[in-house]
Scaffold this active site. Structure first.
Site, short mmCIF file in Angstrom:
data_model
loop_
_atom_site.label_atom_id
_atom_site.label_comp_id
_atom_site.label_asym_id
_atom_site.label_seq_id
_atom_site.Cartn_x
_atom_site.Cartn_y
_atom_site.Cartn_z
N TYR A 171 0.84 -1.21 0.00
CA TYR A 171 0.00 0.00 0.00
C TYR A 171 0.87 1.26 0.00
CZ TYR A 171 -3.72 3.21 1.44
OH TYR A 171 -4.63 4.26 1.50
N1 LIG Z 1 -10.01 5.75 4.42
C1 LIG Z 1 -8.75 5.93 4.76
O1 LIG Z 1 -8.35 5.75 5.91
C2 LIG Z 1 -7.75 6.38 3.73
C3 LIG Z 1 -6.57 7.01 4.16
C4 LIG Z 1 -5.65 7.41 3.20
C5 LIG Z 1 -5.90 7.21 1.87
N2 LIG Z 1 -7.07 6.60 1.49
C6 LIG Z 1 -7.27 6.39 0.08
O2 LIG Z 1 -8.45 7.06 -0.30
C7 LIG Z 1 -9.10 6.36 -1.36
C8 LIG Z 1 -10.54 6.09 -0.98
O3 LIG Z 1 -10.57 5.31 0.19
P1 LIG Z 1 -11.94 4.90 0.89
O4 LIG Z 1 -11.68 4.89 2.33
O5 LIG Z 1 -13.03 5.70 0.32
O6 LIG Z 1 -12.06 3.38 0.40
P2 LIG Z 1 -13.37 2.48 0.19
O7 LIG Z 1 -12.95 1.07 0.32
O8 LIG Z 1 -14.47 2.99 1.07
O9 LIG Z 1 -13.80 2.79 -1.33
C9 LIG Z 1 -12.97 2.42 -2.40
C10 LIG Z 1 -13.82 2.21 -3.64
O10 LIG Z 1 -12.93 1.83 -4.71
C11 LIG Z 1 -13.60 0.84 -5.50
N3 LIG Z 1 -12.61 0.01 -6.21
C12 LIG Z 1 -11.66 -0.79 -5.66
N4 LIG Z 1 -10.98 -1.44 -6.62
C13 LIG Z 1 -11.48 -1.03 -7.80
C14 LIG Z 1 -11.20 -1.36 -9.16
N5 LIG Z 1 -10.24 -2.25 -9.48
N6 LIG Z 1 -11.92 -0.75 -10.13
C15 LIG Z 1 -12.90 0.13 -9.81
N7 LIG Z 1 -13.22 0.47 -8.54
C16 LIG Z 1 -12.53 -0.10 -7.55
C17 LIG Z 1 -14.37 0.01 -4.48
O11 LIG Z 1 -15.43 -0.75 -5.06
C18 LIG Z 1 -14.87 1.10 -3.50
O12 LIG Z 1 -16.15 1.55 -3.84
C19 LIG Z 1 -8.28 5.08 -1.58
O13 LIG Z 1 -7.40 5.28 -2.66
C20 LIG Z 1 -7.51 4.93 -0.29
O14 LIG Z 1 -6.30 4.23 -0.46
C21 LIG Z 1 -7.99 6.21 2.38
#
Ligand SMILES: NC(=O)c1ccc[n+]([C@@H]2O[C@H](COP(=O)([O-])OP(=O)(O)OC[C@H]3O[C@@H](n4cnc5c(N)ncnc54)[C@H](O)[C@@H]3O)[C@@H](O)[C@H]2O)c1
Length: 250
Positions: free
Chosen positions: A157
């Site tokens: 990650y």
């Molecule tokens: N939530 C956190 O703590 C956090 C912190 C830092 C960064 N992020 C980043 O922010 C972004 C959003 O995170 P989140 O918490 O909303 O995650 P989440 O899991 O709630 O949502 C992610 C979405 O991406 C979609 N997805 C995954 N793989 C896919 C693919 N191959 N093709 C199309 N869609 C796909 C999933 O279906 C889901 O709806 C991510 O990139 C995550 O790494 C999140």
């Protein structure tokens, strides 16, 4: 909620079916944008589209972001529906779980790089030519503070997000004179469904590292991301914006 002027702007939000992407879509719609949600989860996509349609023009496009043809098709379908793409927010991402670098399955490591890094590269690749042609574009990549620091038990990650920061900086420079601006944000932990894929130990580790001593709220992330997706962001590109509650030191 403060509103920006996004009238007549079309925003693509990958991973928009839930989590941070959903919050971004919500805020963009409230500022007058039309939004295309791109996600792999068809059921959730349709549910979110239906909920958000109360706020404005929103479409749902099922896409596998690691597949070049699927991404190209999503871009074409979005332009056919909304007429253009002015902003792209790359929010889709996965954690791949937690484990020591030498113990994580090779396939899991590869998949995380494919979704988080290659997926974002493919969406940029699909939309940039028409952003150049229309003389306007905004791209926001959701990286992570893990990409700056490198979290233990999350090398896949962290590496994917460090790569996304590198992509942002390179592409930002390539497009600097085209009025297509490319920036990244580096959130600390926000309580979304992505937590389901991480160990409690890892979640506790991340919270303990945040000086504000709380998780990021999705609408706080959306406020910065939507601003970066707007015309108000005019002299920042190839930059990385902190959303870490004080954790990041650079
Ligand atoms: N939530 C956190 O703590 C956090 C912190 C830092 C960064 N992020 C980043 O922010 C972004 C959003 O995170 P989140 O918490 O909303 O995650 P989440 O899991 O709630 O949502 C992610 C979405 O991406 C979609 N997805 C995954 N793989 C896919 C693919 N191959 N093709 C199309 N869609 C796909 C999933 O279906 C889901 O709806 C991510 O990139 C995550 O790494 C999140």
């Amino acid at each position: 909620m403060n509103q920006l002027d996004l009238k007549n702007r079309v925003m693509v939000v990958t991973g928009g079916a839930r989590g941070l992407g959903y919050a971004v879509a919500q805020r963009a719609l409230c500022s007058g944008a039309a939004v295309a949600l791109w996600d792999i989860d068809a059921d959730r996509l349709e549910r979110s589209r239906a909920e958000l349609s109360e706020l404005g023009s929103v479409s749902a496009v099922k896409v596998e972001l690691t597949d070049e043809a699927s991404v190209e098709d999503a871009a074409q379908r979005t332009v056919a529906t909304h007429g253009a793409i002015h902003a792209l927010v790359n929010s889709a991402g996965i954690t791949g779980g937690n484990g020591l670098t030498w113990e994580l399955p090779v396939e899991t490591w590869r998949r995380v790089i494919e979704v988080n890094l290659i997926g974002s590269y493919l969406t940029c690749r699909a939309v940039v030519p028409q952003m150049i042609a229309q003389g306007y574009g905004r791209i926001v990549n959701i990286a992570s503070v893990a990409g700056k620091e490198g979290n233990p038990n999350a090398s896949h990650y962290s590496a994917s997000k460090a790569g996304l920061i590198g992509l942002t900086k390179s592409l930002g420079k390539e497009l600097a004179t085209k009025n297509v601006l490319v920036n990244a944000v580096t959130p600390a932990a926000a309580k979304t469904e992505i937590f389901d894929s991480m160990s409690q130990q890892h979640i506790d580790y991340m919270l303990a590292k945040i000086p504000m001593n709380r998780f990021l709220m999705p609408d706080e992330a959306a406020a910065m991301i939507v601003w970066l997706s707007s015309e108000d962001c005019a002299f920042s590109t190839g930059a990385v914006f902190d959303l870490s509650g004080g954790r990041a030191t650079y």
